[in-house]
Motif scaffolding. Structure first.
Motif, PDB file in Angstrom:
ATOM      1  N   LEU A 207       0.826  -1.207   0.000  1.00 55.85           N
ATOM      2  CA  LEU A 207       0.000   0.000   0.000  1.00 55.85           C
ATOM      3  C   LEU A 207       0.861   1.257   0.000  1.00 55.85           C
ATOM      4  O   LEU A 207       0.622   2.193  -0.772  1.00 55.85           O
TER       5      LEU A 207
ATOM      6  N   SER B 279       2.469   1.981  -3.249  1.00 58.04           N
ATOM      7  CA  SER B 279       1.522   2.459  -4.266  1.00 58.04           C
ATOM      8  C   SER B 279       1.111   3.911  -4.032  1.00 58.04           C
ATOM      9  O   SER B 279       0.528   4.533  -4.920  1.00 58.04           O
ATOM     10  N   ARG B 280       1.443   4.419  -2.843  1.00 56.47           N
ATOM     11  CA  ARG B 280       1.088   5.803  -2.510  1.00 56.47           C
ATOM     12  C   ARG B 280       2.298   6.526  -1.907  1.00 56.47           C
ATOM     13  O   ARG B 280       2.318   6.854  -0.711  1.00 56.47           O
TER      14      ARG B 280
ATOM     15  N   GLN C  61       2.286   9.523   0.741  1.00 62.47           N
ATOM     16  CA  GLN C  61       0.895   9.760   1.137  1.00 62.47           C
ATOM     17  C   GLN C  61       0.540   9.015   2.409  1.00 62.47           C
ATOM     18  O   GLN C  61      -0.298   9.469   3.190  1.00 62.47           O
ATOM     19  N   VAL C  62       1.146   7.862   2.618  1.00 57.58           N
ATOM     20  CA  VAL C  62       0.925   7.105   3.856  1.00 57.58           C
ATOM     21  C   VAL C  62       1.776   7.737   4.954  1.00 57.58           C
ATOM     22  O   VAL C  62       2.959   8.026   4.751  1.00 57.58           O
TER      23      VAL C  62
END
Length: 329
Positions: A151, A154-155, A158-159
């Motif tokens: 996750l 993929s970001r 942003q995390v």
């Protein structure tokens, strides 16, 4: 008469030096006496260090008949409270409950540190060690460490992950994990682990490396999801949670320790007396069980062992900071 005067003179010559040594010889024996002992916690109320300090202060107070008062002086990832203790007299009435952050990590991440972690303090004893646990808010929708890594990849940026402050063990541990996993995450700094964990629980931040003791109940209640522990072996409190090594990253380890320090240049006899009082308390079966219930393995191994731990871990975290690209601020 002359003989009597000579005898009296001889007595005074011999006795006065002996009388002069009584206060020095008994100074350490008087500790803690009737004067309150100030135990400084350089982090916010409600965090892991604060909890350990209050349990230990109560137990040692009962053992010695003294009165140990815990005072929180939070800020700058422990620098404010630690600096305060550094400036106090080494009389045994101001002590510091330090951590791997204050006495091993700080030199690598804090520019112009206002004290020397070795020369500025007297080591007393290591209280115990505990791993971090990587926790996420359940709303993030991941169940394993691999899920989280996918996750986060993929970001990019942003995390988010929370820490107890820039330069804290949770910050550097998070940066260490991100570097090893090849992630780019957004670091959110707080003034203590308590406030940081609250925002992870509230869903304002995605992830945190937090000590097992403070995350355990939220994990059990389902308010947090535990993905991995940072020790080389699984925690007995979270036996179903894998280590980071098992889950993804070989060789990863980030342990937290709590330790007692005093200001520099303490008299060795007083140092030994205080260490003895705390070590005996830490090694009592009841205290060891109390600490273990919170995921802490009791130590109580005295000044020399603590001094060696500081030396070894300072070198270790200096290398980690460099690898993770964390620069002094």
């Amino acid at each position: 008469m002359l003989s009597v005067k000579k005898t009296l003179a001889c007595f005074l010559v011999c006795a006065v030096p002996a009388l002069c040594t009584i206060p020095a010889a008994n100074a350490e024996d008087a500790w803690p006496g009737s004067k309150p002992v100030q135990l400084i916690v350089p982090y916010a109320n409600g965090g892991s260090t604060d909890l350990v300090a209050r349990q230990l202060a109560d137990a040692v107070s009962k053992k010695t008949g003294g009165h140990i008062i815990v005072e929180n002086r939070a800020g700058a990832s422990g620098v404010i409270g630690t600096s305060y203790v550094n400036r106090q007299p080494a009389d045994g009435y101001t002590l510091l409950l330090g951590t791997v952050t204050s006495h091993a990590i700080a030199p690598s991440v804090t520019a112009n540190l206002p004290y020397d972690i070795v020369k500025g303090f007297t080591p007393i004893t290591t209280i115990g060690t505990i791993p971090d646990v990587i926790v996420v808010n359940p709303q993030l929708g991941v169940n394993t460490l691999n899920d989280f890594i996918k996750l986060a990849k993929s970001r990019p940026e942003q995390v988010s992950y929370a820490s107890a402050g820039t330069g804290s063990s949770s910050h550097l541990g998070g940066a260490y994990f991100a570097a090893e996993a090849g992630l780019k995450m957004n670091h959110i700094s707080y003034r203590g682990s308590g406030p940081a964990l609250i925002d992870v629980l509230g869903g304002h931040v995605d992830m945190m490396l937090d000590v097992v003791m403070t995350s355990l109940e939220p994990v059990k209640a389902g308010r947090l999801k535990a993905l991995a522990v940072t020790s080389t072996e699984r925690s007995p409190l979270l036996p179903d949670v894998p280590t980071v090594q098992e889950a993804r990253i070989p060789g990863f380890e980030a342990m937290i320790w709590f330790a007692l320090f005093a200001p520099a240049n303490m008299d060795p006899a007083l140092q030994a007396r205080i260490a003895k009082a705390f070590d005996e308390t830490i090694q009592e079966p009841q205290m060891k069980k109390l600490l273990l219930r919170q995921g802490i393995t009791a130590s109580g191994t005295g000044p020399a062992a603590l001094a060696e731990t500081v030396r070894a871990d300072t070198a270790k975290w200096r290398d980690i900071a460099k690898k993770a690209g964390v620069k002094p601020q």
